[in-house]
Design a protein around this motif. Structure first.
Motif, PDB file in Angstrom:
ATOM      1  N   MET A   1       0.839  -1.188   0.000  1.00 43.94           N
ATOM      2  CA  MET A   1       0.000   0.000   0.000  1.00 43.94           C
ATOM      3  C   MET A   1       0.884   1.251   0.000  1.00 43.94           C
ATOM      4  N   HIS A   2       0.487   2.276  -0.746  1.00 48.81           N
ATOM      5  CA  HIS A   2       1.153   3.570  -0.710  1.00 48.81           C
ATOM      6  C   HIS A   2       0.355   4.446   0.244  1.00 48.81           C
ATOM      7  N   VAL A   3       0.936   4.816   1.385  1.00 48.65           N
ATOM      8  CA  VAL A   3       0.187   5.419   2.488  1.00 48.65           C
ATOM      9  C   VAL A   3       0.577   6.882   2.679  1.00 48.65           C
ATOM     10  N   PHE A   4      -0.424   7.743   2.748  1.00 47.54           N
ATOM     11  CA  PHE A   4      -0.221   9.161   3.033  1.00 47.54           C
ATOM     12  C   PHE A   4      -0.327   9.363   4.542  1.00 47.54           C
ATOM     13  N   VAL A   5       0.732   9.898   5.141  1.00 45.68           N
ATOM     14  CA  VAL A   5       0.773  10.102   6.587  1.00 45.68           C
ATOM     15  C   VAL A   5       0.946  11.584   6.891  1.00 45.68           C
ATOM     16  N   THR A   6      -0.009  12.175   7.606  1.00 41.73           N
ATOM     17  CA  THR A   6       0.174  13.532   8.116  1.00 41.73           C
ATOM     18  C   THR A   6       0.779  13.420   9.505  1.00 41.73           C
ATOM     19  N   GLY A   7       1.526  14.439   9.900  1.00 43.69           N
ATOM     20  CA  GLY A   7       2.236  14.349  11.181  1.00 43.69           C
ATOM     21  C   GLY A   7       3.342  13.313  11.139  1.00 43.69           C
ATOM     22  N   ALA A   8       3.921  13.113   9.969  1.00 42.46           N
ATOM     23  CA  ALA A   8       4.864  12.010   9.755  1.00 42.46           C
ATOM     24  C   ALA A   8       6.185  12.181  10.493  1.00 42.46           C
ATOM     25  N   THR A   9       6.524  13.400  10.895  1.00 36.34           N
ATOM     26  CA  THR A   9       7.786  13.600  11.611  1.00 36.34           C
ATOM     27  C   THR A   9       7.567  13.859  13.097  1.00 36.34           C
ATOM     28  N   GLN A  18       8.107   4.315  10.230  1.00 38.44           N
ATOM     29  CA  GLN A  18       9.055   3.204  10.244  1.00 38.44           C
ATOM     30  C   GLN A  18       8.328   1.861  10.272  1.00 38.44           C
ATOM     31  N   GLU A  19       7.245   1.794  11.025  1.00 41.21           N
ATOM     32  CA  GLU A  19       6.434   0.574  11.090  1.00 41.21           C
ATOM     33  C   GLU A  19       5.877   0.226   9.717  1.00 41.21           C
ATOM     34  N   LEU A  20       5.391   1.204   8.997  1.00 42.12           N
ATOM     35  CA  LEU A  20       4.855   0.970   7.660  1.00 42.12           C
ATOM     36  C   LEU A  20       5.940   0.505   6.695  1.00 42.12           C
ATOM     37  N   LEU A  21       7.084   1.162   6.748  1.00 42.95           N
ATOM     38  CA  LEU A  21       8.185   0.787   5.863  1.00 42.95           C
ATOM     39  C   LEU A  21       8.662  -0.634   6.153  1.00 42.95           C
ATOM     40  N   ASP A  22       8.779  -0.964   7.440  1.00 45.69           N
ATOM     41  CA  ASP A  22       9.234  -2.301   7.831  1.00 45.69           C
ATOM     42  C   ASP A  22       8.250  -3.378   7.380  1.00 45.69           C
ATOM     43  N   ALA A  23       6.973  -3.007   7.253  1.00 44.76           N
ATOM     44  CA  ALA A  23       5.944  -3.963   6.841  1.00 44.76           C
ATOM     45  C   ALA A  23       5.815  -4.049   5.317  1.00 44.76           C
ATOM     46  N   GLY A  24       6.634  -3.282   4.603  1.00 50.48           N
ATOM     47  CA  GLY A  24       6.636  -3.367   3.147  1.00 50.48           C
ATOM     48  C   GLY A  24       5.790  -2.344   2.431  1.00 50.48           C
ATOM     49  N   HIS A  25       5.198  -1.404   3.172  1.00 44.71           N
ATOM     50  CA  HIS A  25       4.421  -0.342   2.535  1.00 44.71           C
ATOM     51  C   HIS A  25       5.355   0.782   2.086  1.00 44.71           C
ATOM     52  N   SER A  26       4.889   1.608   1.158  1.00 45.96           N
ATOM     53  CA  SER A  26       5.602   2.835   0.819  1.00 45.96           C
ATOM     54  C   SER A  26       4.823   3.996   1.433  1.00 45.96           C
ATOM     55  N   VAL A  27       5.514   5.112   1.653  1.00 48.31           N
ATOM     56  CA  VAL A  27       4.922   6.213   2.409  1.00 48.31           C
ATOM     57  C   VAL A  27       5.174   7.540   1.711  1.00 48.31           C
ATOM     58  N   VAL A  28       4.166   8.402   1.729  1.00 47.14           N
ATOM     59  CA  VAL A  28       4.334   9.810   1.389  1.00 47.14           C
ATOM     60  C   VAL A  28       3.926  10.607   2.612  1.00 47.14           C
ATOM     61  N   GLY A  29       4.812  11.487   3.070  1.00 46.98           N
ATOM     62  CA  GLY A  29       4.559  12.219   4.300  1.00 46.98           C
ATOM     63  C   GLY A  29       4.330  13.697   4.060  1.00 46.98           C
ATOM     64  N   LEU A  30       3.467  14.296   4.871  1.00 43.80           N
ATOM     65  CA  LEU A  30       3.228  15.729   4.826  1.00 43.80           C
ATOM     66  C   LEU A  30       4.286  16.411   5.684  1.00 43.80           C
ATOM     67  N   ALA A  31       4.998  17.383   5.116  1.00 44.45           N
ATOM     68  CA  ALA A  31       6.085  18.053   5.835  1.00 44.45           C
ATOM     69  C   ALA A  31       5.893  19.560   5.787  1.00 44.45           C
ATOM     70  N   ARG A  32       5.955  20.195   6.954  1.00 46.24           N
ATOM     71  CA  ARG A  32       5.767  21.648   7.020  1.00 46.24           C
ATOM     72  C   ARG A  32       7.055  22.409   6.760  1.00 46.24           C
ATOM     73  N   GLY A  61      -2.085  14.570  -1.509  1.00 46.06           N
ATOM     74  CA  GLY A  61      -1.598  13.369  -0.830  1.00 46.06           C
ATOM     75  C   GLY A  61      -2.645  12.274  -0.806  1.00 46.06           C
ATOM     76  N   ALA A  62      -3.893  12.653  -0.558  1.00 50.25           N
ATOM     77  CA  ALA A  62      -4.979  11.679  -0.507  1.00 50.25           C
ATOM     78  C   ALA A  62      -5.215  11.047  -1.869  1.00 50.25           C
ATOM     79  N   SER A  63      -5.182  11.853  -2.910  1.00 54.92           N
ATOM     80  CA  SER A  63      -5.491  11.347  -4.250  1.00 54.92           C
ATOM     81  C   SER A  63      -4.422  10.402  -4.782  1.00 54.92           C
ATOM     82  N   GLU A  64      -3.197  10.544  -4.289  1.00 52.04           N
ATOM     83  CA  GLU A  64      -2.091   9.732  -4.780  1.00 52.04           C
ATOM     84  C   GLU A  64      -1.799   8.526  -3.889  1.00 52.04           C
ATOM     85  N   SER A  65      -2.662   8.261  -2.907  1.00 51.03           N
ATOM     86  CA  SER A  65      -2.391   7.192  -1.943  1.00 51.03           C
ATOM     87  C   SER A  65      -3.447   6.098  -1.987  1.00 51.03           C
TER      88      SER A  65
END
Length: 300
Positions: A1-9, A18-32, A61-65
């Motif tokens: 799954m490609h997961v959009f995470v807000t508050g990623a940092t 890190q949990e998502l990455l370790d489980a094999g997912h890819s991530v896109v994070g929102l960064a201020r 982010g939502a549309s691409e996840s």
């Protein structure tokens, strides 16, 4: 799954990523900020620059996840109601993108919104008379989104999600205790707080994303209810200061009239039995008292 995470940092967000990455997912994070973006990129995470107030960024982010985990929230308690409205608007904007897709969206909520003085479960509804009830509408958006074909669920976190680098309630309470030279509890200190370790919470968010049911509430609770007297005594011992009982009125002065004086006396025991059974979640991290006794909150 490609997961959009807000508050990623954030404190929890970093562990969730890190949990998502370790489980094999890819991530896109929102960064201020550029620093947050760089931190995410160093882990192989895609980045969208913006904040919860930037609705175009979060809709992108939502549309691409394939799914969303919303963790971003401004914890400035002087603007709590305003920040809750910003969070709600962002969630509904992302929900609009996911409508009819059955894609998952997992929201962060809290057990402190629930009625006090009794063991609450995943089936318990928010206490609308609670001082933090301004976020109740955010959690209730789970039902609205579920009715629109979004696999939305909420993870109700314990008031203390603890672990190294925690700067939440226990950290703030410990800092006040050290500054005042006294660790305190109210009355007999029998009121209870649930607790969960950061890494256990991160695993729960992943499981809710992967297995969560639309409209469900899950409890990020590893310990159902620690007596506040025991928490205060552990803080006192760790900081090398005495522990004392004070009244509710004295608590307001102890915390300089801040929000903390209201929450430290809350009796908020909570169960996660249903969560553990339905998602196969078993907390394994250190207990809150272990972290306090190990000096997590007194490291300078």
């Amino acid at each position: 799954m490609h997961v959009f995470v807000t508050g990623a940092t954030g404190f929890i967000g970093q562990a969730v990523v890190q949990e998502l990455l370790d489980a094999g997912h890819s991530v896109v994070g929102l960064a201020r900020s550029d620093a947050s973006a760089a931190a995410l990129k160093s882990k192989g995470v895609d980045v969208i620059k913006g904040s919860l107030e930037d609705l175009e960024a979060i809709k992108k982010g939502a549309s691409e996840s394939d799914g969303i985990i919303n963790l971003a929230f401004n914890h400035d308690f002087t603007k709590f109601a305003e920040n809750a409205k910003i969070e709600y608007a962002a969630i509904m904007a992302m929900g609009d993108i996911l409508t009819g897709t059955n894609r998952p969206m997992v929201l962060a909520s809290g057990t402190m919104m629930l009625p006090k003085g009794k063991l609450v479960t995943e089936e318990t509804g928010p206490d609308l008379d609670s001082p933090v009830n301004v976020r109740a509408s955010t959690e209730q958006s789970v039902d609205t989104l579920a009715s629109r074909g979004v696999r939305a669920s909420a993870v109700r976190l314990s008031p203390t999600v603890h672990g190294d680098n925690d700067h939440g309630f226990i950290y703030r309470i410990t800092q006040v205790a050290r500054a005042k030279g006294e660790s305190i509890y109210l009355g007999e200190g029998l009121n209870r707080w649930p607790a969960v370790h950061r890494f256990d919470a991160a695993r729960l968010f992943r499981l809710a994303l992967e297995k969560g049911v639309a409209g469900a509430r899950y409890h990020g609770v590893a310990e159902e209810g620690l007596r506040w007297k025991d928490i205060a005594e552990a803080i006192g011992k760790s900081a090398g200061i005495p522990t004392s009982s004070i009244t509710f009125e004295q608590a307001a002065a102890h915390f300089d009239g801040g929000f903390m004086g209201h929450v430290i006396g809350a009796d908020n025991p909570a169960s996660s039995k249903k969560t553990q059974e339905e998602l196969g979640w078993t907390p394994t991290g250190p207990t809150l008292l272990t972290d306090i006794n190990d000096g997590v909150y007194t490291q300078d």
